[in-house]
Design a protein around this motif. Structure first.
Motif, PDB file in Angstrom:
ATOM      1  N   UNK A  27       0.831  -1.191   0.000  1.00 37.30           N
ATOM      2  CA  UNK A  27       0.000   0.000   0.000  1.00 37.30           C
ATOM      3  C   UNK A  27       0.879   1.259   0.000  1.00 37.30           C
ATOM      4  N   UNK A  28       1.890   1.244   0.851  1.00 39.22           N
ATOM      5  CA  UNK A  28       2.796   2.392   0.924  1.00 39.22           C
ATOM      6  C   UNK A  28       3.488   2.619  -0.422  1.00 39.22           C
ATOM      7  N   UNK A  29       3.950   1.527  -1.018  1.00 39.71           N
ATOM      8  CA  UNK A  29       4.621   1.646  -2.315  1.00 39.71           C
ATOM      9  C   UNK A  29       3.689   2.231  -3.366  1.00 39.71           C
ATOM     10  N   UNK A  30       2.454   1.741  -3.379  1.00 37.31           N
ATOM     11  CA  UNK A  30       1.485   2.233  -4.365  1.00 37.31           C
ATOM     12  C   UNK A  30       1.249   3.733  -4.157  1.00 37.31           C
ATOM     13  N   UNK A  31       1.125   4.124  -2.891  1.00 35.81           N
ATOM     14  CA  UNK A  31       0.925   5.551  -2.609  1.00 35.81           C
ATOM     15  C   UNK A  31       2.122   6.381  -3.076  1.00 35.81           C
ATOM     16  N   UNK A  32       3.319   5.875  -2.801  1.00 27.52           N
ATOM     17  CA  UNK A  32       4.526   6.605  -3.213  1.00 27.52           C
ATOM     18  C   UNK A  32       4.514   6.820  -4.721  1.00 27.52           C
ATOM     19  N   UNK A  33       4.210   5.752  -5.455  1.00 30.31           N
ATOM     20  CA  UNK A  33       4.257   5.874  -6.916  1.00 30.31           C
ATOM     21  C   UNK A  33       3.133   6.774  -7.408  1.00 30.31           C
ATOM     22  N   UNK A  34       1.953   6.650  -6.790  1.00 33.04           N
ATOM     23  CA  UNK A  34       0.844   7.502  -7.200  1.00 33.04           C
ATOM     24  C   UNK A  34       1.185   8.978  -6.972  1.00 33.04           C
ATOM     25  N   UNK A  35       1.805   9.259  -5.827  1.00 32.92           N
ATOM     26  CA  UNK A  35       2.172  10.651  -5.561  1.00 32.92           C
ATOM     27  C   UNK A  35       3.279  11.143  -6.479  1.00 32.92           C
ATOM     28  N   UNK A  36       4.172  10.225  -6.890  1.00 29.18           N
ATOM     29  CA  UNK A  36       5.174  10.726  -7.846  1.00 29.18           C
ATOM     30  C   UNK A  36       4.526  11.056  -9.184  1.00 29.18           C
ATOM     31  N   UNK A  37       3.490  10.299  -9.559  1.00 27.86           N
ATOM     32  CA  UNK A  37       2.781  10.620 -10.809  1.00 27.86           C
ATOM     33  C   UNK A  37       2.163  12.020 -10.700  1.00 27.86           C
ATOM     34  N   UNK A  38       1.465  12.268  -9.582  1.00 24.07           N
ATOM     35  CA  UNK A  38       0.824  13.582  -9.415  1.00 24.07           C
ATOM     36  C   UNK A  38       1.898  14.672  -9.359  1.00 24.07           C
ATOM     37  N   UNK A  39       2.992  14.370  -8.661  1.00 27.74           N
ATOM     38  CA  UNK A  39       4.091  15.333  -8.561  1.00 27.74           C
ATOM     39  C   UNK A  39       4.684  15.662  -9.930  1.00 27.74           C
ATOM     40  N   UNK A  40       4.884  14.625 -10.742  1.00 22.16           N
ATOM     41  CA  UNK A  40       5.425  14.862 -12.091  1.00 22.16           C
ATOM     42  C   UNK A  40       4.483  15.756 -12.889  1.00 22.16           C
ATOM     43  N   UNK A  41       3.195  15.490 -12.727  1.00 24.57           N
ATOM     44  CA  UNK A  41       2.197  16.280 -13.455  1.00 24.57           C
ATOM     45  C   UNK A  41       2.270  17.742 -13.027  1.00 24.57           C
ATOM     46  N   UNK A 238       1.955  20.091  -4.087  1.00 20.23           N
ATOM     47  CA  UNK A 238       3.006  21.117  -4.157  1.00 20.23           C
ATOM     48  C   UNK A 238       4.189  20.715  -3.286  1.00 20.23           C
ATOM     49  N   UNK A 239       3.862  20.172  -2.094  1.00 19.43           N
ATOM     50  CA  UNK A 239       4.944  19.795  -1.168  1.00 19.43           C
ATOM     51  C   UNK A 239       5.819  18.695  -1.751  1.00 19.43           C
ATOM     52  N   UNK A 240       5.183  17.712  -2.381  1.00 19.33           N
ATOM     53  CA  UNK A 240       5.947  16.618  -2.990  1.00 19.33           C
ATOM     54  C   UNK A 240       7.012  17.194  -3.920  1.00 19.33           C
ATOM     55  N   UNK A 241       6.603  18.167  -4.754  1.00 20.86           N
ATOM     56  CA  UNK A 241       7.546  18.721  -5.726  1.00 20.86           C
ATOM     57  C   UNK A 241       8.550  19.660  -5.055  1.00 20.86           C
ATOM     58  N   UNK A 242       8.070  20.479  -4.113  1.00 20.61           N
ATOM     59  CA  UNK A 242       8.976  21.421  -3.433  1.00 20.61           C
ATOM     60  C   UNK A 242      10.050  20.672  -2.653  1.00 20.61           C
ATOM     61  N   UNK A 243       9.649  19.636  -1.926  1.00 18.32           N
ATOM     62  CA  UNK A 243      10.603  18.875  -1.121  1.00 18.32           C
ATOM     63  C   UNK A 243      11.565  18.124  -2.033  1.00 18.32           C
ATOM     64  N   UNK A 244      11.036  17.513  -3.075  1.00 21.34           N
ATOM     65  CA  UNK A 244      11.879  16.700  -3.960  1.00 21.34           C
ATOM     66  C   UNK A 244      12.781  17.549  -4.829  1.00 21.34           C
ATOM     67  N   UNK A 245      12.229  18.575  -5.437  1.00 20.97           N
ATOM     68  CA  UNK A 245      13.032  19.423  -6.320  1.00 20.97           C
ATOM     69  C   UNK A 245      12.203  19.906  -7.495  1.00 20.97           C
ATOM     70  N   UNK A 246      11.958  21.213  -7.501  1.00 21.74           N
ATOM     71  CA  UNK A 246      11.173  21.805  -8.575  1.00 21.74           C
ATOM     72  C   UNK A 246      11.961  21.745  -9.884  1.00 21.74           C
ATOM     73  N   UNK A 248      12.939  19.275 -11.694  1.00 22.43           N
ATOM     74  CA  UNK A 248      13.915  18.201 -11.871  1.00 22.43           C
ATOM     75  C   UNK A 248      13.123  16.936 -12.214  1.00 22.43           C
ATOM     76  N   UNK A 249      13.777  15.997 -12.928  1.00 28.60           N
ATOM     77  CA  UNK A 249      13.074  14.771 -13.320  1.00 28.60           C
ATOM     78  C   UNK A 249      12.768  13.893 -12.113  1.00 28.60           C
ATOM     79  N   UNK A 250      13.725  13.811 -11.176  1.00 32.20           N
ATOM     80  CA  UNK A 250      13.580  12.880 -10.069  1.00 32.20           C
ATOM     81  C   UNK A 250      12.957  13.508  -8.836  1.00 32.20           C
ATOM     82  N   UNK A 251      12.845  14.829  -8.829  1.00 36.21           N
ATOM     83  CA  UNK A 251      12.287  15.525  -7.675  1.00 36.21           C
ATOM     84  C   UNK A 251      10.962  14.964  -7.191  1.00 36.21           C
ATOM     85  N   UNK A 252       9.965  14.829  -8.083  1.00 35.49           N
ATOM     86  CA  UNK A 252       8.660  14.338  -7.629  1.00 35.49           C
ATOM     87  C   UNK A 252       8.755  12.952  -6.981  1.00 35.49           C
TER      88      UNK A 252
END
Lengths: 312, 240
Positions: A27-41, A238-246, A248-252
């Motif tokens: 479940x955690x993994x699925x959430x992580x990947x789902x949030x990276x999709x939204x973050x990339x978007x 917004x936080x996902x992207x801000x924390x990871x890196x605005x 950038x490819x890997x930030x989200x």
């Protein structure tokens, strides 16, 4: 090596379920990947094109409800919500873009914030279509196991990653960044800023909507307060992207890992768990002050700090 | 017909007339200097030609087509490129990427855009700085980058807004060289400049604005001896 990094990571993630993780970890993994999709978007629109949206829950919710209504009203599998959401979300993006993209900077942010709230209120009140606050329940889950959900969101993430990469390395990407850096200068260099901002918004919205449609299928239940949530969707995006890196490819991806784990971690703290927004707020302040470009964006700076820590 | 035709253009900001009934033409292949004291309306004139401000009255024609009322990006696509007085490079992009971004106006693929960009930065003498993030570029080079970005859109006509202000003598000579070479390529130039020596040396013709009105038009020699122009710049004849 760097060229193959996306493939290596995708490959590693693909074999991860085979080692027999518990349902919770899946479940955690699925959430992580789902949030990276939204973050990339979000990153496509906010990071590269510079149009900071505070209303991505609007697109997430529209995607989620496309799948939900399809199932609830037409009796079709909610999975059809994924392809259909592309069309529905594009339509919403064009309308929202028409209204909000004439605004610049903070005004655009406020405009999108309002849009997210308006759609939530609409979903709450158009009870004949959305069932209002009762929400929509998917009664027959496709799989009990989480493995297939994991692979589906992983494929979505891979598609989103390559789409963003292709876009950013092409003419579109250059135009997006040009618009971010100076809209008037971009316009005078022959860039139709209205058109390209609309394209950025639509692409961003489509990817977010797909994540929303997936969410309906995966969680099996949606209501307006969940999928149109200002804090739990728009702000966390917004936080996902801000924390990871605005921009950038890997930030989200990095941001999604941190935010999901942090949310889980805080939840386990007795009494304080309910105040997870407070912790997110503090984290955001720290990030903005010390790592304004996010963890991936400020990696060289971060490495230097760590080295200094070791030397001391 | 001239290449660029400004016909009876006025531009008001509220009650203030920044430009009043201005008419002039720019011939194909020439360098036209636009001069005038501070606040004369030179940059406003550029903004009208370039499409940032639609004229309140009057029209602008480029190659016999009406361009007033079009958007800046449409005007740029038709072949009119400009630079800004306050340099506006895309700050967090490298010099090369800046130029690539504008080269995309005429081509689709990145390889083609890169080719145009490389050619342009060599032409403007920025090749050695191609990987520098433009935020960190010294003023002289940022001014060159402005010109390079405008050139990469392959314009027929270039509007240069104070491309020489703040340059040291060496940079000044380089820039004059660049502008002469742009002219040799057959690109028509309209230039705003305060540096009198430069403008007198490179312009084929000069239009003088003062308080939003056209004061004079002619060759550098004619302008240099025009009593009205001398008065506008140095004050009234009696007090001189």
């Amino acid at each position: 090596m760097k060229k193959y990094l996306p493939l290596i990571i995708a490959g590693l993630l693909a074999v991860l379920p085979l080692i027999g993780l518990s349902s919770y970890w899946m479940h955690i993994l699925i959430l992580v990947i789902m949030w990276s999709v939204i973050g990339m978007a979000w990153n496509l629109l906010g990071g590269y094109c510079g149009q900071v949206s505070f209303g991505h829950a609007a697109f997430f919710g529209v995607g989620a409800y496309t799948a939900g209504i399809l199932y609830n009203k037409l009796g079709v599998s909610a999975w059809w919500g994924l392809p259909l959401s592309i069309m529905v979300v594009t339509l919403f993006a064009l309308v929202i873009g028409y209204i909000c993209l004439r605004l610049k900077g903070p005004f655009f942010a406020l405009g999108t914030l309002a849009m997210g709230v308006i759609l939530r209120v609409m979903a709450e009140n158009l009870t004949t279509i959305t069932e209002g606050d009762l929400g929509i329940m998917i009664r027959e889950r496709t799989w009990i196991e989480k493995t297939w959900y994991f692979y589906i969101i992983l494929i979505l993430a891979a598609l989103a990653f390559f789409l963003v990469k292709k876009v950013i390395e092409s003419k579109l990407g250059y135009y997006f960044v040009a618009i971010r850096e100076d809209q008037d200068a971009a316009e005078s260099l022959g860039i139709n800023t209205t058109l390209y901002k609309t394209i950025a918004l639509s692409l961003s919205a489509i990817i977010t909507g797909l994540a929303g449609a997936f969410y309906t299928n995966y969680m099996g239940y949606i209501d307006p307060k969940i999928v149109f949530a200002l804090h739990d969707i728009s702000i966390v995006t917004i936080m996902v992207v801000m924390v990871g890196g605005v921009a950038t490819f890997w930030g989200p991806f990095v941001g999604a890992v941190i935010m999901v784990f942090l949310a889980e971690l805080i939840r386990t703290i007795p009494k304080l768990g309910a105040a997870h927004h407070t912790f997110f707020g503090i984290l955001l302040i720290v990030i903005i002050i010390f790592l304004p470009n996010g963890i991936v964006g400020d990696l060289p700076k971060l490495k230097k700090l760590l080295r200094m820590g070791k030397a001391a | 017909m001239s290449m660029l035709e400004v016909k009876g253009v006025s531009r008001f900001f509220g009650g203030l007339a920044a430009l009043t009934d201005i008419s002039f033409g720019v011939e194909k292949g020439e360098i036209l200097g636009l001069i005038g004291p501070n606040g004369a309306g030179k940059t406003t004139m550029f903004n009208v030609v370039n499409g940032f401000y639609p004229p309140s009255r009057g029209e602008v024609y480029f190659n016999q087509k009406k361009i007033s009322g079009l958007k800046p990006h449409q005007i740029c696509k038709m072949g009119v490129a400009r630079t800004f007085q306050v340099v506006r490079p895309l700050q967090r992009m490298s010099v090369l990427d800046n130029v690539i971004a504008s080269a995309f106006l005429r081509v689709k693929s990145r390889a083609q855009a890169e080719e145009i960009a490389f050619e342009t930065i060599k032409f403007t003498g920025l090749y050695d700085d191609r990987d520098v993030i433009s935020k960190g570029l010294p003023l002289g080079k940022r001014k060159k980058l402005e010109i390079a970005r405008a050139l990469a859109t392959h314009p027929e006509m270039l509007l240069l807004d104070e491309s020489f202000a703040g340059l040291n003598p060496t940079e000044l000579d380089e820039s004059i060289g660049i502008i002469r070479r742009i002219k040799e390529r057959g690109i028509t130039i309209m230039i705003i400049e305060h540096h009198m020596k430069v403008i007198m040396a490179i312009s084929d013709r000069i239009v003088v604005l003062s308080y939003g009105q056209k004061l004079a038009e002619g060759t550098p020699h004619e302008i240099g001896n025009n009593p009205l122009v001398i008065e506008a710049y140095l004050g009234e004849a009696e007090s001189a």
